[in-house]
Design a protein around this motif. Structure first.
Motif, PDB file in Angstrom:
ATOM      1  N   ALA A 184       0.785  -1.148  -0.020  1.00  0.00           N
ATOM      2  CA  ALA A 184      -0.004   0.112  -0.026  1.00  0.00           C
ATOM      3  C   ALA A 184       0.864   1.113   0.079  1.00  0.00           C
ATOM      4  CB  ALA A 184      -0.809  -0.170   0.998  1.00  0.00           C
ATOM      5  N   HIS A 185       1.809   1.345   0.488  1.00  0.00           N
ATOM      6  CA  HIS A 185       3.074   2.334   0.568  1.00  0.00           C
ATOM      7  C   HIS A 185       3.404   2.583  -0.793  1.00  0.00           C
ATOM      8  CE1 HIS A 185       6.576   4.395   2.562  1.00  0.00           C
ATOM      9  NE2 HIS A 185       5.937   5.375   2.013  1.00  0.00           N
ATOM     10  N   ARG A 186       3.669   1.499  -1.459  1.00  0.00           N
ATOM     11  CA  ARG A 186       4.320   1.535  -2.729  1.00  0.00           C
ATOM     12  C   ARG A 186       3.264   2.209  -3.847  1.00  0.00           C
ATOM     13  NH1 ARG A 186       5.389  -3.219  -3.416  1.00  0.00           N
ATOM     14  NH2 ARG A 186       3.577  -3.844  -4.842  1.00  0.00           N
ATOM     15  N   VAL A 235      10.236   5.240  -5.349  1.00  0.00           N
ATOM     16  CA  VAL A 235       9.134   5.287  -5.846  1.00  0.00           C
ATOM     17  C   VAL A 235       8.718   3.823  -5.998  1.00  0.00           C
ATOM     18  CG1 VAL A 235       7.385   5.821  -7.813  1.00  0.00           C
ATOM     19  CG2 VAL A 235       9.004   7.537  -6.730  1.00  0.00           C
ATOM     20  N   SER A 236       9.385   3.105  -6.567  1.00  0.00           N
ATOM     21  CA  SER A 236       9.229   1.535  -6.956  1.00  0.00           C
ATOM     22  C   SER A 236       9.493   0.520  -5.996  1.00  0.00           C
ATOM     23  CB  SER A 236       9.841   1.133  -8.434  1.00  0.00           C
ATOM     24  OG  SER A 236      11.215   1.428  -8.378  1.00  0.00           O
ATOM     25  N   ASP A 237      10.032   1.038  -4.735  1.00  0.00           N
ATOM     26  CA  ASP A 237      10.430   0.016  -3.661  1.00  0.00           C
ATOM     27  C   ASP A 237      10.046   0.726  -2.381  1.00  0.00           C
ATOM     28  OD1 ASP A 237      11.686  -1.557  -1.946  1.00  0.00           O
ATOM     29  OD2 ASP A 237      13.580  -2.050  -3.139  1.00  0.00           O
ATOM     30  N   GLU A 238       9.047   0.097  -1.494  1.00  0.00           N
ATOM     31  CA  GLU A 238       8.767   0.577  -0.519  1.00  0.00           C
ATOM     32  C   GLU A 238       9.378   0.355   0.803  1.00  0.00           C
ATOM     33  OE1 GLU A 238       7.080  -3.767  -0.789  1.00  0.00           O
ATOM     34  OE2 GLU A 238       7.397  -1.876  -2.151  1.00  0.00           O
ATOM     35  N   ARG A 239      10.469  -0.223   0.517  1.00  0.00           N
ATOM     36  CA  ARG A 239      11.412  -0.493   1.530  1.00  0.00           C
ATOM     37  C   ARG A 239      12.535   0.723   1.553  1.00  0.00           C
ATOM     38  NH1 ARG A 239      14.570  -5.733  -0.410  1.00  0.00           N
ATOM     39  NH2 ARG A 239      14.414  -4.089  -2.248  1.00  0.00           N
TER      40      ARG A 239
END
Length: 326
Positions: A184-186, A235-239
């Protein structure tokens, strides 16, 4: 004796003064000997801590100068910090001391590992990101700082600051929704942060020809454009965090130390300081009392099986103590 060790093995300044209420006067040389002895006994732990950090998928890193005593003057050494978050969300904070700012230290700690490395633009980290290694992730706090410094002479920098603020608002929204580091963050980032980045890139490209690259605003624009790929990866990696602020925060304690002890006596002293800093900082990051931890681990580590040394790291020690008391 255990009380004395407990109070002296912490790397924070002011240790001697804390002994006064216990009516235990102690000479500076004895305090120093206990400091180095404690660091030596705990060396397997501080080394293993760095190994755990190096094995993480996402690592944050930064460095700060630290003066080292020399004949009639001081030399400049560096204290490096490396941070990672484990699968349980616990923060591991490691330090490494070196007599230079070259790429030798990042390579010694992270060489041969893969994943992401969140750092500023310093080229000393290239040894572990180029040509193969960790993916470099930029720091928006460093970018923002440059535009803020340019604001006094270039009011148009406000537009860049407003767009960067919009990126941070998306992160605040993720925290409020308790979806940080989730799918959801991503999605939030791709829906809201990506358009902001596109708008900011258009503004940077339009402004770049209008400002000399050595001027405050021109320098800020150049700094952002040169790192654009690294700055956009979040932007493409929520970590991936938006900035490297947690690493800078980990070095603030070292800055406080510099004001108190001014310099370390020699290279080995810097290495011992780094090892003890790491264990105490990881204690604080995981809500572990550093004095209780060190008092217990100084005894345990000498007989604990090497194959299970990780059980004595601060975040694992909490569970070990809980098991002992049950």
């Amino acid at each position: 004796m255990l009380t004395l060790l407990r109070n002296r093995c912490s790397p924070w300044p002011g240790i001697g003064a804390r002994l006064a209420p216990e009516h235990a006067p102690m000479g500076r040389s004895t305090l120093t000997d206990l400091f180095h002895l404690s660091a030596s006994v705990l060396l397997p732990l501080s080394r293993h801590l760095l190994q755990c950090i190096a094995s993480a998928e996402v690592v944050l890193a930064d460095e700060t100068p630290l003066h080292v005593l020399d004949v009639k003057k001081t030399r400049l050494g560096y204290l490096w910090t490396f941070l990672a978050q484990n699968e349980k969300g616990e923060w591991l904070i490691g330090y490494r001391f070196s007599m230079g700012r070259a790429s030798t230290t990042p390579k010694a700690v992270l060489g041969g590992t893969t994943g992401a490395l969140v750092v500023d633009a310093y080229t000393g980290y290239n040894s572990v990101t180029l040509p193969e290694g960790r993916v470099r992730v930029g720091c928006w706090a460093h970018v923002r700082r440059r535009f803020f410094d340019a604001l006094a002479t270039a009011p148009e920098a406000r537009q860049a600051l407003d767009l960067i603020l919009a990126l941070y608002r998306v992160e605040a929204q993720a925290r409020e929704a308790d979806v940080v580091r989730t799918a959801a963050h991503r999605e939030l980032r791709q829906q809201h942060s990506a358009p902001v980045l596109a708008q900011l890139r258009v503004w940077l490209d339009a402004q770049a020809p209008q400002h000399p690259p050595k001027g405050p605003l021109g320098g800020a624009i150049s700094y952002a454009l040169k790192q654009w790929d690294a700055l956009s990866r979040f932007v493409s990696d929520e970590r991936l965090p938006l900035d490297n602020n947690r690493s800078e925060g980990a070095l603030r304690k070292a800055a406080l130390g510099r004001k108190n002890f001014l310099f370390v006596g020699h290279e080995a002293a810097g290495e011992n300081l780094a090892g003890l800093y790491a264990l105490v900082a990881t204690c604080e990051a995981n809500h572990v009392n550093p004095e209780e931890y060190l008092a217990d681990v100084l005894l345990r580590v000498q007989t604990h099986p090497q194959a299970r040394i990780g059980e004595l790291l601060p975040h694992e020690w909490k569970r070990l103590r809980a098991a002992d008391s049950s």
